[in-house]
Enzyme design. Structure first.
Site, PDB file in Angstrom:
ATOM      1  N   TRP A   1       0.849  -1.187   0.000  1.00 51.11           N
ATOM      2  CA  TRP A   1       0.000   0.000   0.000  1.00 51.11           C
ATOM      3  C   TRP A   1       0.893   1.249   0.000  1.00 51.11           C
ATOM      4  O   TRP A   1       1.876   1.309   0.739  1.00 51.11           O
ATOM      5  CB  TRP A   1      -0.910   0.001   1.237  1.00 51.11           C
TER       6      TRP A   1
ATOM      7  N   ASP B   1     -15.793   8.820  -0.477  1.00 52.46           N
ATOM      8  CA  ASP B   1     -16.369   8.064   0.635  1.00 52.46           C
ATOM      9  C   ASP B   1     -17.062   8.984   1.653  1.00 52.46           C
ATOM     10  O   ASP B   1     -16.579  10.073   1.938  1.00 52.46           O
ATOM     11  CB  ASP B   1     -15.215   7.313   1.315  1.00 52.46           C
TER      12      ASP B   1
ATOM     13  N   LYS C   1     -16.105   5.991  -9.065  1.00 50.59           N
ATOM     14  CA  LYS C   1     -14.855   5.451  -8.525  1.00 50.59           C
ATOM     15  C   LYS C   1     -15.234   4.202  -7.749  1.00 50.59           C
ATOM     16  O   LYS C   1     -15.862   4.280  -6.687  1.00 50.59           O
ATOM     17  CB  LYS C   1     -14.188   6.477  -7.607  1.00 50.59           C
ATOM     18  N   TRP C   2     -14.896   3.051  -8.302  1.00 47.42           N
ATOM     19  CA  TRP C   2     -15.280   1.756  -7.716  1.00 47.42           C
ATOM     20  C   TRP C   2     -14.102   1.283  -6.873  1.00 47.42           C
ATOM     21  O   TRP C   2     -13.101   0.824  -7.396  1.00 47.42           O
ATOM     22  CB  TRP C   2     -15.569   0.781  -8.854  1.00 47.42           C
ATOM     23  N   ASP C   3     -14.274   1.395  -5.573  1.00 44.64           N
ATOM     24  CA  ASP C   3     -13.187   1.071  -4.653  1.00 44.64           C
ATOM     25  C   ASP C   3     -13.333  -0.350  -4.106  1.00 44.64           C
ATOM     26  O   ASP C   3     -14.417  -0.953  -4.191  1.00 44.64           O
ATOM     27  CB  ASP C   3     -13.215   2.087  -3.497  1.00 44.64           C
ATOM     28  N   MET C   4     -12.278  -0.859  -3.550  1.00 45.96           N
ATOM     29  CA  MET C   4     -12.290  -2.185  -2.917  1.00 45.96           C
ATOM     30  C   MET C   4     -11.152  -2.159  -1.901  1.00 45.96           C
ATOM     31  O   MET C   4     -10.002  -2.109  -2.279  1.00 45.96           O
ATOM     32  CB  MET C   4     -12.047  -3.268  -3.990  1.00 45.96           C
TER      33      MET C   4
ATOM     34  N   CYS D   1     -10.293   1.184  -8.236  1.00 46.92           N
ATOM     35  CA  CYS D   1      -9.460   1.615  -7.119  1.00 46.92           C
ATOM     36  C   CYS D   1      -9.463   0.477  -6.108  1.00 46.92           C
ATOM     37  O   CYS D   1     -10.455  -0.233  -5.984  1.00 46.92           O
ATOM     38  CB  CYS D   1     -10.073   2.877  -6.497  1.00 46.92           C
TER      39      CYS D   1
ATOM     40  N   ASP E   1      -2.581   5.472  -3.177  1.00 45.53           N
ATOM     41  CA  ASP E   1      -3.012   6.451  -2.173  1.00 45.53           C
ATOM     42  C   ASP E   1      -1.871   7.389  -1.803  1.00 45.53           C
ATOM     43  O   ASP E   1      -2.081   8.345  -1.057  1.00 45.53           O
ATOM     44  CB  ASP E   1      -3.509   5.746  -0.905  1.00 45.53           C
TER      45      ASP E   1
HETATM   46  C1  GLA Z   1      -9.321   4.110  -0.438  1.00 50.85           C
HETATM   47  C2  GLA Z   1      -9.021   4.896  -1.704  1.00 50.85           C
HETATM   48  C3  GLA Z   1      -8.999   6.363  -1.417  1.00 50.85           C
HETATM   49  C4  GLA Z   1     -10.313   6.794  -0.820  1.00 50.85           C
HETATM   50  C5  GLA Z   1     -10.626   5.973   0.414  1.00 50.85           C
HETATM   51  C6  GLA Z   1     -12.024   6.236   0.914  1.00 50.85           C
HETATM   52  O1  GLA Z   1      -8.258   4.176   0.453  1.00 50.85           O
HETATM   53  O2  GLA Z   1      -7.829   4.460  -2.276  1.00 50.85           O
HETATM   54  O3  GLA Z   1      -8.724   7.094  -2.584  1.00 50.85           O
HETATM   55  O4  GLA Z   1     -11.338   6.652  -1.777  1.00 50.85           O
HETATM   56  O5  GLA Z   1     -10.519   4.575   0.158  1.00 50.85           O
HETATM   57  O6  GLA Z   1     -12.325   5.507   2.023  1.00 50.85           O
END
Ligand code: GLA
Length: 752
Positions: free
Chosen positions: A200, A369, A478-481, A528, A550
């Protein structure tokens, strides 16, 4: 471009004038790998390449007088139990407990174009003339399992795409315990293995190691992602291979889950490359009539160094992996509120951020978020995908409308694969999270992974997200995981299918992406995963860009983006300017440098413009105008040349050159400043030697300009004045050179 089959020698030769891939059917009806590399003359008789000598203790695959030994034979798709003690490409467990198979050649087909594996991302053709596909059919007579090996050779790229399909014809069920996408053998081991490793906030650092006897591999076991730790890519290069000369073979897997990419060197100095789904914890049950398709591996050969290999991947992935409306379009310049506000925002704050951004030229506002359920920290509400009206009284539809009324677009963050325990969704479906009944469920970032191996779970989430996208004017997602899998198990699968769970999960993710991108073709999806943990070719098939990391510190981004560019095109690299001191490192870098690096990607901001000074705002306005001028060059089809590696030097340098070589943009960036240091010369690449170019740069706000021929710029280079660097601020300063071909008559004498 041709796929040639020599009937007598039973040799297949795939060639496109750039590369050759050669294999043959042996006397035992198995496939021998002969060659992959620079294009060779065709001949009927490559079989002489086979080593037909007897070695002591070798297991012999055919009755005497044959000396055919699998241990010493380079193979196309080896399987277990043949006396070849290296790792196989597949292992098939049968009803009687045996793992011995013998896939024998049956026939082949050649098709124009490229068939697409169902439910999996893959490279594609737009015209059938762009590629030709060879499908070799093999069969294991005892288990009645068929194996189909697919090889696509592209007309315009020195690349071959491969995958395998298993079909069970017999009445017994078989279990695939290992089903890799490709195996490639080399007859020597004088290679270095290059990999993109990290974690990370430091994803895709370039690492190299000389090959040694035994197994060397990178892999992912994280379940939900290809991972930040390793990328589904390795390259084998010669020791002397550099950015612009020497041989290199790239192996990239179009997959977002557990993978294995390995180089195994035998003590006879042969190198076997294996790439595919990680066999660890994988099994797949095949009943009569069932088919299993592996993900696709894309293999690239270059004899002109790593730079050419990267440019081949960039072109192929940008034009024939990424799909849809946004593929060839310059990407909107965005402002994302995450680093600006984290969870601490309300509608008023968001609207004022959007307005400030609009006023400086930003085209898209992204709400990250914290907009749903009761979410004010990362402890709750994932799964409750309805607007938190306490924070946003107008709702997402109302907010989107207001932002659209400003003349810019609206985008939204989602994390559809996850739930917090503290959510209405979890309370309604406690059994939908991945877990083993009765065992402890590990949490990570206070969240759990929904069991996307189950169709009803994917369908339910699909309904929820579709509703949000239908009800509001949303132009970007923005599809996060944000977590890896633990305790992988699905309560919906029987015991003998648990090994399918993690692959089924990824298929579920792909299914949801396919549905949503199909229903909302003009929405720009950015993938993401806690930054760049899913920066893989699988994702690019659905989402044309991915949040790279990040870590938004400028110098760290130099490294991360440099490493990422080994395989992935600049149009895929999500890159933003953030505030200082940087939130990850507390490092202070100049605003100009932060922008100079973020330009080489999709470009955006992640800060509060309202907190900036008038001077800074002015700089941002100029940066946005600059990116609007240059984004076509950066994102749609130019060539990237890496000039100096931040992993090896105090400087990072690269250049993007237009196809017609008339326009270019070059970056120089340094880490720490040096007093009275050695000469610095940035030698450019990719220019036309005989063109006269005007080179323009702002150095400490003063424009500098000179003209020079392409050959001078490439062979002598641009002199970087260390005094200038000190005047500009020293550490972490950067210079961007705008380069344009001019006619010789326009040329003025050098001014720098
Ligand atoms: C992850 C993403 C960030 C942000 C946060 C939100 O860490 O990489 O860019 O969107 O989640 O919780």
């Amino acid at each position: 471009m041709t796929i040639i089959f020599h009937k007598n020698s039973r040799v297949f030769h795939l060639t496109n004038g750039k590369i050759s891939y050669i294999m043959r059917v042996m006397e035992n009806e198995q496939l021998e790998s002969i060659y992959f590399g620079k294009c060779l003359n065709d001949r009927d008789g490559f079989e002489y390449q086979h080593e037909a000598v007897s070695r002591s203790h070798a297991a012999i695959a055919l009755p005497e007088p044959s000396v055919l030994s699998m241990q010493y034979t380079a193979q196309e798709y080896p399987f277990a139990g043949t006396g070849d003690y290296r790792s196989p490409a597949c292992t098939v467990l049968q009803e009687n407990g045996s793992r011995i198979s013998n896939f024998r050649y049956v026939s082949f087909d050649i098709e124009l174009g490229k068939p697409l594996p169902e439910g999996l991302p893959a490279t594609y053709c737009e015209e059938s003339e762009e590629a030709e596909t060879l499908i070799i059919h093999l069969k294991d007579d005892i288990s009645e399992t068929e194996l189909h090996l697919f090889y696509t050779i592209f007309r315009d790229h020195p690349a071959i795409a491969r995958h395998a399909e298993f079909v069970q014809n017999g009445s017994q069920a078989v279990y695939l315990e290992r089903a890799l996408s490709a195996c490639v053998e080399f007859k020597d081991c004088d290679f270095e293995m290059l990999q993109l490793s990290g974690a990370w906030a430091r994803e895709r650092y370039i690492r190299k190691r000389p090959l040694e006897y035994g197994m060397q591999a990178v892999s992912s076991m994280t379940g939900t992602a290809s991972s930040a730790e390793e990328n589904p890519f390795i390259a084998l290069k010669r020791k002397e291979t550099t950015e612009n000369q020497g041989e290199v073979w790239g192996f990239s897997l179009i997959y977002s889950g557990n993978f294995l990419a390995a180089a195994e060197v035998s003590t006879f100095d042969m190198t076997r490359v294996l790439i595919g789904i990680n066999p660890e914890s994988f099994t797949w049950k095949l009943m009569q009539g069932n088919t299993f398709a592996t993900p696709e591996a894309v293999m690239v050969y270059s004899d002109q160094g790593l730079g050419t290999m990267s440019r081949v991947y960039h072109k192929l992935y940008r034009s024939r992996l990424v799909r849809g409306y946004w593929r060839d379009r310059p990407r909107p310049i965005l402002l994302n509120n995450w680093e600006g506000t984290y969870f601490d925002f309300n509608e008023q704050k968001i609207l004022s951020m959007a307005l400030d951004a609009r006023n400086l030229g930003v085209e898209l506002f992204v709400l990250d978020d914290g907009w749903f359920g009761r979410r004010n920290t990362d402890r709750d509400s994932l799964g409750d995908w309805y607007c938190n009206r306490n924070k946003i009284p107008s709702g997402i539809d109302g907010l989107a409308e207001k932002i659209e009324a400003m003349g810019i677009r609206f985008g939204l963050w989602i994390e559809p694969e996850m739930v917090n325990e503290d959510s209405d969704f979890y309370r309604a479906h406690p059994d939908w999270v991945i877990h083993v009944p009765e065992r402890y469920r590990s949490h990570s970032r206070h969240q759990y992974v929904l069991d996307f191996s189950r169709k009803e779970v994917v369908d339910c989430i699909h309904g929820i997200i579709r509703k949000i996208l239908s009800e509001a004017k949303i132009s970007y997602i923005k599809w996060d995981m944000n977590r890896y899998m633990t305790e992988p198990y699905s309560i919906a699968l029987p015991a003998d299918r648990q090994g399918e769970m993690m692959h089924r999960y990824i298929l579920g993710v792909y299914d949801l992406y396919e549905k949503l991108t199909g229903e909302f073709p003009e929405i720009l999806f950015e993938s993401c995963a806690s930054g760049g943990a899913r920066f893989d070719p699988g994702m690019l098939y659905y989402a044309p860009q991915a949040w790279c990391s990040d870590d938004t510190d400028a110098w760290e981004r130099c490294k991360i983006q440099y490493g990422t560019s080994m395989v992935y095109p600049l149009s895929a690299i999500g890159s933003h300017v953030s505030t200082v001191p940087n939130h990850q490192l507390a490092r202070v870098t100049p605003l100009r440098t932060r922008a100079n690096i973020a330009y080489f990607g999709t470009f955006g901001y992640e800060l509060v413009i309202g907190n900036m000074s008038a001077e800074e705002k002015d700089a941002v306005r100029r940066q946005i105008a600059f990116m609007k001028k240059y984004r076509e060059l950066i994102q749609t089809g130019s060539d990237l040349y890496r000039l100096r590696s931040p992993f090896e030097h105090n400087e990072a340098e690269w250049i993007v050159v237009s196809k017609d070589r008339k326009k270019a943009l070059a970056l120089f960036c340094q880490k720490s400043n040096r007093v009275n240091g050695s000469w610095l010369r940035m030698k450019l690449d990719g220019l036309e030697p005989s063109f006269m170019y005007r080179v323009f740069a702002f150095i400490d706000e003063g424009p500098r300009e000179f003209t020079a021929y392409g050959d001078e710029l490439m062979k002598i280079g641009i002199a970087i004045d260390r005094v200038d660097l000190t005047v500009m601020g020293g550490d972490y300063v950067s210079i961007l050179y705008e380069i344009e071909a001019v006619s010789c008559a326009d040329a003025t004498p050098a001014q720098i």
